[in-house]
Design a protein around this motif. Structure first.
Motif, mmCIF file in Angstrom:
data_model
loop_
_atom_site.group_PDB
_atom_site.id
_atom_site.type_symbol
_atom_site.label_atom_id
_atom_site.label_comp_id
_atom_site.label_asym_id
_atom_site.label_seq_id
_atom_site.Cartn_x
_atom_site.Cartn_y
_atom_site.Cartn_z
ATOM 1 N N VAL A 207 -15.907 -16.918 -30.554
ATOM 2 C CA VAL A 207 -16.651 -18.053 -30.006
ATOM 3 C C VAL A 207 -16.317 -19.328 -30.775
ATOM 4 O O VAL A 207 -16.082 -20.381 -30.179
ATOM 5 C CB VAL A 207 -18.174 -17.781 -30.029
ATOM 6 C CG1 VAL A 207 -18.960 -19.064 -29.793
ATOM 7 C CG2 VAL A 207 -18.537 -16.748 -28.993
ATOM 8 N N ASN A 208 -16.289 -19.245 -32.095
ATOM 9 C CA ASN A 208 -15.962 -20.430 -32.896
ATOM 10 C C ASN A 208 -14.566 -20.945 -32.586
ATOM 11 O O ASN A 208 -14.340 -22.157 -32.500
ATOM 12 C CB ASN A 208 -16.125 -20.130 -34.388
ATOM 13 C CG ASN A 208 -17.559 -20.256 -34.832
ATOM 14 O OD1 ASN A 208 -18.098 -21.350 -34.871
ATOM 15 N ND2 ASN A 208 -18.183 -19.138 -35.149
ATOM 16 N N ARG B 54 -13.264 -7.588 -29.199
ATOM 17 C CA ARG B 54 -12.775 -6.282 -29.656
ATOM 18 C C ARG B 54 -11.286 -6.116 -29.343
ATOM 19 O O ARG B 54 -10.515 -5.653 -30.175
ATOM 20 C CB ARG B 54 -13.588 -5.169 -28.984
ATOM 21 C CG ARG B 54 -13.431 -3.828 -29.631
ATOM 22 C CD ARG B 54 -14.354 -2.745 -29.056
ATOM 23 N NE ARG B 54 -15.730 -3.192 -28.876
ATOM 24 C CZ ARG B 54 -16.319 -3.382 -27.683
ATOM 25 N NH1 ARG B 54 -15.659 -3.164 -26.570
ATOM 26 N NH2 ARG B 54 -17.572 -3.790 -27.611
ATOM 27 N N VAL B 55 -10.890 -6.527 -28.133
ATOM 28 C CA VAL B 55 -9.477 -6.450 -27.733
ATOM 29 C C VAL B 55 -8.606 -7.262 -28.683
ATOM 30 O O VAL B 55 -7.510 -6.850 -29.051
ATOM 31 C CB VAL B 55 -9.300 -6.955 -26.272
ATOM 32 C CG1 VAL B 55 -7.845 -7.212 -25.951
ATOM 33 C CG2 VAL B 55 -9.917 -5.967 -25.298
ATOM 34 N N ARG B 56 -9.110 -8.398 -29.119
ATOM 35 C CA ARG B 56 -8.352 -9.284 -30.013
ATOM 36 C C ARG B 56 -8.507 -8.916 -31.484
ATOM 37 O O ARG B 56 -7.895 -9.538 -32.352
ATOM 38 C CB ARG B 56 -8.807 -10.728 -29.811
ATOM 39 C CG ARG B 56 -8.479 -11.270 -28.434
ATOM 40 C CD ARG B 56 -9.113 -12.631 -28.243
ATOM 41 N NE ARG B 56 -8.875 -13.141 -26.906
ATOM 42 C CZ ARG B 56 -8.259 -14.283 -26.646
ATOM 43 N NH1 ARG B 56 -7.814 -15.036 -27.626
ATOM 44 N NH2 ARG B 56 -8.095 -14.681 -25.412
ATOM 45 N N GLY B 57 -9.355 -7.943 -31.786
ATOM 46 C CA GLY B 57 -9.553 -7.538 -33.175
ATOM 47 C C GLY B 57 -10.359 -8.543 -33.974
ATOM 48 O O GLY B 57 -10.158 -8.681 -35.177
ATOM 49 N N LEU B 58 -11.275 -9.246 -33.305
ATOM 50 C CA LEU B 58 -12.088 -10.276 -33.944
ATOM 51 C C LEU B 58 -13.566 -9.960 -33.768
ATOM 52 O O LEU B 58 -13.938 -9.193 -32.891
ATOM 53 C CB LEU B 58 -11.814 -11.643 -33.309
ATOM 54 C CG LEU B 58 -10.391 -12.173 -33.346
ATOM 55 C CD1 LEU B 58 -10.269 -13.402 -32.461
ATOM 56 C CD2 LEU B 58 -9.996 -12.498 -34.776
ATOM 57 N N SER B 59 -14.381 -10.606 -34.563
ATOM 58 C CA SER B 59 -15.817 -10.530 -34.309
ATOM 59 C C SER B 59 -16.134 -11.488 -33.169
ATOM 60 O O SER B 59 -15.389 -12.441 -32.903
ATOM 61 C CB SER B 59 -16.612 -10.923 -35.562
ATOM 62 O OG SER B 59 -16.478 -12.313 -35.809
#
Length: 89
Positions: free
Chosen positions: A77-78, A67-72
Motif C-alpha cells: 500500500v505504501n 503475498r504474490v509479490r512477497g511483501l506485507s
C-alpha cells in the motif's frame, strides 16, 4: 563500535562483522553476560502511524497481491500510494 573496542571487534562477542555478531547471539544468551553489560538510555523519536480503513473485499485482494509479490500488505500500500502521489502534477 565504541572506545573500548580493540581492532574493530565488539566487546562481548569479540567479532567484527554484523553477520558474526548475529551468529554469536543466535547461540548465546545476554543473561550469561550480565556483568559485562552496562545500562544505557536513549530517546526514540518514532513517526506516528495513521490508520486507514479498507473495505474487507478490497483488503482481501490487497493481501493476495502482496503475498504474490512477497511483501506485507502495508509495504505494498505504501509503495502504491507513493507511486500515485509522485505521478500527480
Amino acid at each position: 563500535m565504541n572506545e573500548n573496542d580493540q581492532e574493530g571487534r565488539t566487546g562481548i562477542s569479540r567479532v567484527s562483522t554484523l553477520e558474526e555478531i548475529g551468529e554469536f547471539w543466535d547461540s548465546h544468551s545476554l543473561g550469561d553476560y550480565d556483568k559485562e553489560t552496562t545500562e544505557v538510555t536513549f530517546d526514540l523519536h518514532a513517526l506516528r502511524r495513521r490508520r486507514i480503513t479498507l473495505d474487507p473485499d478490497l483488503y482481501a485482494r490487497l493481501e493476495t497481491e502482496a503475498r504474490v509479490r512477497g511483501l506485507s500488505s502495508e509495504t505494498l500500500v505504501n509503495r502504491w500510494i507513493t507511486e500515485k502521489l509522485q505521478s500527480l502534477p
